[in-house]
Design a protein around this motif. Structure first.
Motif, PDB file in Angstrom:
ATOM      1  N   PHE A  39     -79.539 -39.809 -30.876  1.00 11.85           N
ATOM      2  CA  PHE A  39     -78.371 -40.282 -31.049  1.00 11.85           C
ATOM      3  C   PHE A  39     -78.144 -40.778 -31.378  1.00 11.85           C
ATOM      4  O   PHE A  39     -79.098 -42.086 -30.967  1.00 11.85           O
ATOM      5  CB  PHE A  39     -77.889 -39.928 -29.868  1.00 11.85           C
ATOM      6  N   PRO A  93     -83.247 -46.925 -23.524  1.00  9.26           N
ATOM      7  CA  PRO A  93     -84.206 -45.477 -24.299  1.00  9.26           C
ATOM      8  C   PRO A  93     -83.161 -45.684 -25.967  1.00  9.26           C
ATOM      9  O   PRO A  93     -83.487 -44.957 -26.283  1.00  9.26           O
ATOM     10  CB  PRO A  93     -82.960 -44.717 -23.918  1.00  9.26           C
ATOM     11  N   GLU A  95     -88.519 -37.743 -14.675  1.00 13.28           N
ATOM     12  CA  GLU A  95     -86.785 -38.212 -14.300  1.00 13.28           C
ATOM     13  C   GLU A  95     -85.914 -37.894 -15.427  1.00 13.28           C
ATOM     14  O   GLU A  95     -86.025 -37.688 -16.085  1.00 13.28           O
ATOM     15  CB  GLU A  95     -87.614 -39.321 -14.146  1.00 13.28           C
ATOM     16  N   SER A  96     -84.777 -38.579 -14.840  1.00 15.05           N
ATOM     17  CA  SER A  96     -83.531 -38.791 -15.344  1.00 15.05           C
ATOM     18  C   SER A  96     -83.467 -40.011 -16.871  1.00 15.05           C
ATOM     19  O   SER A  96     -84.431 -40.838 -17.220  1.00 15.05           O
ATOM     20  CB  SER A  96     -82.573 -39.306 -14.334  1.00 15.05           C
ATOM     21  N   GLY A  97     -83.018 -39.158 -17.997  1.00 12.96           N
ATOM     22  CA  GLY A  97     -82.443 -39.691 -19.174  1.00 12.96           C
ATOM     23  C   GLY A  97     -84.339 -38.903 -19.525  1.00 12.96           C
ATOM     24  O   GLY A  97     -84.104 -39.971 -20.539  1.00 12.96           O
ATOM     25  N   CYS A  98     -84.855 -38.744 -19.265  1.00 18.94           N
ATOM     26  CA  CYS A  98     -86.239 -38.829 -20.505  1.00 18.94           C
ATOM     27  C   CYS A  98     -86.679 -37.111 -21.541  1.00 18.94           C
ATOM     28  O   CYS A  98     -87.096 -36.967 -21.961  1.00 18.94           O
ATOM     29  CB  CYS A  98     -87.520 -38.309 -19.428  1.00 18.94           C
ATOM     30  N   GLY A  99     -85.328 -36.369 -21.629  1.00 20.45           N
ATOM     31  CA  GLY A  99     -84.771 -35.542 -22.451  1.00 20.45           C
ATOM     32  C   GLY A  99     -84.638 -34.282 -22.245  1.00 20.45           C
ATOM     33  O   GLY A  99     -84.997 -33.595 -23.362  1.00 20.45           O
ATOM     34  N   LYS A 100     -84.609 -33.745 -20.517  1.00 20.78           N
ATOM     35  CA  LYS A 100     -85.028 -32.088 -20.607  1.00 20.78           C
ATOM     36  C   LYS A 100     -83.246 -31.705 -21.165  1.00 20.78           C
ATOM     37  O   LYS A 100     -83.462 -30.811 -21.890  1.00 20.78           O
ATOM     38  CB  LYS A 100     -84.784 -32.257 -19.195  1.00 20.78           C
ATOM     39  N   SER A 101     -81.917 -32.422 -21.125  1.00 19.24           N
ATOM     40  CA  SER A 101     -80.871 -31.996 -21.023  1.00 19.24           C
ATOM     41  C   SER A 101     -80.971 -31.840 -22.642  1.00 19.24           C
ATOM     42  O   SER A 101     -80.677 -30.124 -23.159  1.00 19.24           O
ATOM     43  CB  SER A 101     -80.051 -32.160 -20.822  1.00 19.24           C
ATOM     44  N   VAL A 102     -81.687 -32.814 -23.412  1.00 21.01           N
ATOM     45  CA  VAL A 102     -81.440 -32.712 -24.666  1.00 21.01           C
ATOM     46  C   VAL A 102     -82.083 -31.558 -25.551  1.00 21.01           C
ATOM     47  O   VAL A 102     -82.316 -31.360 -26.310  1.00 21.01           O
ATOM     48  CB  VAL A 102     -81.285 -34.411 -25.768  1.00 21.01           C
ATOM     49  N   PRO A 109     -74.051 -32.749 -28.967  1.00 15.44           N
ATOM     50  CA  PRO A 109     -73.027 -33.149 -29.413  1.00 15.44           C
ATOM     51  C   PRO A 109     -72.669 -33.818 -30.559  1.00 15.44           C
ATOM     52  O   PRO A 109     -74.225 -33.936 -31.301  1.00 15.44           O
ATOM     53  CB  PRO A 109     -72.939 -34.389 -28.268  1.00 15.44           C
ATOM     54  N   GLU A 150     -80.911 -27.739 -14.045  1.00 12.63           N
ATOM     55  CA  GLU A 150     -80.852 -27.999 -12.622  1.00 12.63           C
ATOM     56  C   GLU A 150     -79.649 -26.872 -12.168  1.00 12.63           C
ATOM     57  O   GLU A 150     -78.648 -26.792 -11.554  1.00 12.63           O
ATOM     58  CB  GLU A 150     -80.001 -29.124 -12.683  1.00 12.63           C
ATOM     59  N   VAL A 210     -81.043 -43.901 -29.937  1.00 17.12           N
ATOM     60  CA  VAL A 210     -81.565 -42.775 -28.895  1.00 17.12           C
ATOM     61  C   VAL A 210     -82.925 -41.902 -29.128  1.00 17.12           C
ATOM     62  O   VAL A 210     -81.812 -40.726 -29.672  1.00 17.12           O
ATOM     63  CB  VAL A 210     -80.941 -42.822 -27.319  1.00 17.12           C
TER      64      VAL A 210
END
Ligand SMILES: Nc1ncnc2c1ncn2[C@@H]1O[C@H](COP(=O)(O)OP(=O)(O)OP(=O)(O)O)[C@@H](O)[C@H]1O
Ligand SMILES: [Mg+2]
Length: 336
Positions: free
Chosen positions: A16, A286, A44-51, A61, A188, A23
């Motif tokens: 990104f 990140p 953990e949060s922010g590790c790139g799962k959703s991306v 995006p 999630e 990032v």
């Protein structure tokens, strides 16, 4: 056992751009998904799962881009390189929705608020049915019934905001499965609902998977969900897979210090005392991922001059268990 791969991700890098810099949300991720399996992606949060999920569906995006790597979808002896398709191309739209479907944490993301859920599900059915004589409305009602929706023939004419959170989850699953996808990605899927509905939604997804012969990717930070629902698990940290194993091996003999720390951080009830062992340190910024193994800044087994300089290579612990960690690199040498 011979396993057929339905999706293969190799050395994926998704970045990104923003005012603050770049990032590296997905930073050299490799992963295979097999036919009919449930694969968990945890971290953990922010590790790139959703991306990772957005990259698979080509719905990043505007400021996001797959800068290198491949995502290949295999179906009936054919393979399709997803990363080479434009997001709005005919081929990509046909894969998205017909072959690979996604459900989100917040069902309102899937639905338009100004149309009835029935019209939205019917649209999916019509778009993807092979036989135009199929009654799309009847099929949509049938799909809602399959999810255990009460009064499906009435609910079909409701608007998303008329439904409770649990019912919206069911409607979203019905819509995602209306096209009988080969792959369902659930990001999630249960964090926005209470514990009872959470259990219902998960068992519903697993029932549907048996009924429809799909592969499922469950993205979660909840190791309890992973233990209960998945066949294999990939553990992610800062855009990379650190370890991948069958769910049994992962919990029975986790190899990566990060996996061990994650498992240890789950509250353990011993008698009256609930123990929570937090992972030391914080996730690095990140925008500035550390060189070498990204976990080295928090790792209890950090080897100076090695872990902070070189990228860990893959070690095969067993046929179904791989770890990317210098601590285990020697085991490989001994094996060879
Ligand atoms: N649109 C965006 N613009 C800039 N950075 C983004 C964007 N979307 C995600 N990121 C960054 O990419 C990284 C990975 O984010 P991602 O949403 O994949 O995390 P996640 O593992 O799904 O976390 P969570 O468990 O909180 O959902 C994070 O550092 C995040 O801030
Ligand atoms: Mg996420």
């Amino acid at each position: 056992m011979d396993k057929n791969t339905v999706l293969e991700i190799s050395d994926l890098h998704t970045h990104f751009k923003s005012k603050e810099g770049t990032v590296r949300a997905v930073d050299g991720l490799s992963l295979s998904l097999y036919e009919d399996e449930v694969l968990g992606i945890v971290g953990e949060s922010g590790c790139g799962k959703s991306v990772t999920a957005q990259s698979i569906l080509n719905i990043l995006p505007k400021n996001g881009k797959i800068v290198s790597g491949q995502i290949t979808y295999f179906n009936k002896g054919q393979s399709q390189e997803i990363t080479s398709l434009l997001p709005e191309s005919k081929e990509m739209r046909s894969i998205r929705g017909k072959e690979i479907s996604m459900i989100f944490q917040e069902p309102m993301t899937s639905f338009s608020p100004v149309h009835t859920i029935g019209n939205q599900i019917v649209e999916v059915v019509e778009l993807h049915r092979d036989d135009a004589t199929i009654d799309a409305r009847a099929q949509a009602i049938n799909m809602l019934e399959l999810t255990g929706m009460p009064n499906a023939s009435e609910i079909i004419d409701a608007y998303p905001h008329n439904l409770s959170g649990g019912m919206r989850q069911r409607a979203m699953i019905a819509m995602a499965l209306s096209c009988h996808p080969k792959i369902l990605i659930a990001d999630e899927p249960t964090t926005a609902v209470d514990v009872t509905i959470q259990a219902q939604v998960l068992s519903l997804m697993l029932d549907m998977r048996n009924e429809l012969n799909m592969s499922v990717i469950i993205i979660t930070h909840d190791l309890g969900v992973v233990a209960e629902t998945t066949d294999r698990v990939a553990v992610m940290y800062l855009g990379k897979v650190m370890e991948i194993a069958t769910v049994y091996e992962l919990f029975d003999s986790p190899k990566h210090p990060y996996t061990q720390a994650l498992i240890n951080s789950v509250p353990k009830t011993s008698g009256e005392i609930t123990k929570l062992v937090p992972i030391t340190g914080t996730v690095p910024n990140p925008y500035n991922i550390p060189a070498g193994c990204p976990f080295h800044t928090r790792c209890p087994d950090f080897i100076p001059g090695v872990c902070d300089e070189e990228s860990p290579i893959k070690t095969n612990i067993s046929a179904d268990h791989q770890v990317w960690c210098f601590k285990h690199a020697d085991e490989k040498k001994q094996e060879n």
